[in-house]
Design an enzyme around this catalytic site. Structure first.
Site, PDB file in Angstrom:
ATOM      1  N   ARG A  98       0.852  -1.184   0.000  1.00 32.55           N
ATOM      2  CA  ARG A  98       0.000   0.000   0.000  1.00 32.55           C
ATOM      3  C   ARG A  98       0.894   1.243   0.000  1.00 32.55           C
ATOM      4  O   ARG A  98       2.018   1.207   0.475  1.00 32.55           O
ATOM      5  CB  ARG A  98      -0.904   0.020   1.233  1.00 32.55           C
TER       6      ARG A  98
ATOM      7  N   HIS B 255      -3.601  -9.145   3.650  1.00 29.24           N
ATOM      8  CA  HIS B 255      -5.050  -9.193   3.905  1.00 29.24           C
ATOM      9  C   HIS B 255      -5.333 -10.033   5.140  1.00 29.24           C
ATOM     10  O   HIS B 255      -4.782 -11.125   5.295  1.00 29.24           O
ATOM     11  CB  HIS B 255      -5.789  -9.811   2.717  1.00 29.24           C
TER      12      HIS B 255
ATOM     13  N   ARG C 170      -0.757  -2.002  -6.845  1.00 33.70           N
ATOM     14  CA  ARG C 170      -1.072  -3.081  -5.894  1.00 33.70           C
ATOM     15  C   ARG C 170      -2.036  -4.082  -6.532  1.00 33.70           C
ATOM     16  O   ARG C 170      -1.849  -5.295  -6.429  1.00 33.70           O
ATOM     17  CB  ARG C 170      -1.676  -2.479  -4.623  1.00 33.70           C
TER      18      ARG C 170
END
Length: 330
Positions: free
Chosen positions: A179, A300, A277
């Site tokens: 990110r 995640h 990403r």
């Protein structure tokens, strides 16, 4: 190429922008502040996540104050439903006109707040238990093709110090799927033996992501030839990516740099750091990577978030089949 390192980060603003008309000392306000402290101290939320909660709950408090609701026990299920309707209503009807995604996030924040109230004994019953967010349209991540990524990286090339830095930055974003907030928070020490990078994700959770040879070479060129030059003009920041004056690059700076490079690459689509990403994950899945591995690389918390990329791959396979197989169409 103009450097954008001096642009301040948007999240460097005050911790919370109080809305006019919101009573600061009501029991509800005090309870919300306790909840935000809980999120900070006990759950260890990142600053970006915490600010999202603050914005949502500020709106909630403002809405309830307008209905003279000043304590958690005074909130009813009707208040909660009206709040959701107010978020979605157009501004011409005195609503906020928020998108379904923003409304969904606010609903999640409010439900989490009420669960906290119930667990702390501040309310007898969670009146938001049946509160539902608007259904989101099914949207697939927008990814670049491999050829478009190559064009983008080529457009970032050059021998000028800023170009060497920009190439290293883009190679790292595409090589790791980090990110943008994670990339600008990297320190020099987070590059481990040139082969891996230590990424700090949401909730300060760390993951180790490998670097490919292209990213390794680009980072090495930047660290040897450019970063010492930039660092000598600053205050000794440990951050990996610096601007020409030695200050760490901000998220906004990286976004502007990427937009300029995408323009030079003549890409006919919107490109943001998050595009890289998405491209990272999509290309891994298309190459046969296991969804659990991609989940780990992306950081995640749930594999269900990563599984959207399996849909992207299925759609690509379906399109390839439809255009290639002689019996695909009647």
């Amino acid at each position: 190429m103009a450097d954008s390192a001096g642009i301040p980060e948007g999240d460097a603003e005050g911790a919370r922008q109080r809305q006019p008309g919101v009573t600061e000392t009501t029991p509800l306000r005090q309870s919300i502040d306790r909840y935000l402290r809980y999120l900070t101290i006990e759950r260890g939320l990142s600053r970006n996540s915490l600010q999202a909660y603050e914005r949502d709950l500020e709106r909630y408090c403002e809405f309830l104050a307008g209905r003279e609701v000043g304590s958690p026990r005074a909130i009813t299920s009707e208040h909660a439903r009206e709040f959701v309707a107010w978020l979605r209503a157009p501004q011409s009807e005195d609503g906020l006109g928020l998108a379904a995604s923003s409304t969904g996030r606010a609903v999640s924040s409010v439900r989490s707040l009420h669960r906290f109230f119930e667990e702390e004994g501040e309310i007898e019953e969670d009146v938001t238990r049946d509160l539902r967010a608007p259904k989101l349209p099914s949207r697939l991540p927008k990814a670049l093709t491999i050829d478009e990524v190559q064009r983008l990286l080529d457009a970032a090339g050059g021998d000028e110090p800023q170009q060497i830095r920009n190439r290293a930055l883009l190679e790292l974003l595409y090589a790791t799927g980090a990110r943008i907030s994670e990339a600008v928070s990297l320190d020099v020490d987070d590059v481990i033996d040139r082969d891996f990078v230590r990424v700090r994700g949401k909730g300060d959770k760390q993951r180790i992501v490998p670097l490919g040879s292209y990213a390794q070479d680009a980072l090495n060129a930047y660290l040897v030839r450019v970063r010492p030059l930039f660092a000598s003009k600053g205050k000794g920041s440990p951050r990996l990516f610096l601007g020409v004056r030695g200050a760490p690059l901000s998220r906004q700076s990286v976004g502007l740099i990427l937009q300029e490079i995408a323009k030079n690459a003549d890409l006919q689509k919107s490109v943001s750091p998050h595009t890289l990403r998405h491209s990272f994950a999509t290309h891994l899945m298309q190459g046969g990577a296991d969804v659990r591995v991609v989940q780990e690389l992306l950081g995640h918390a749930s594999v269900s978030t990563t599984q959207i990329y399996t849909k992207v791959t299925q759609d690509a396979l379906r399109e390839m089949y439809a255009t290639s197989h002689p019996r695909a169409r009647g």
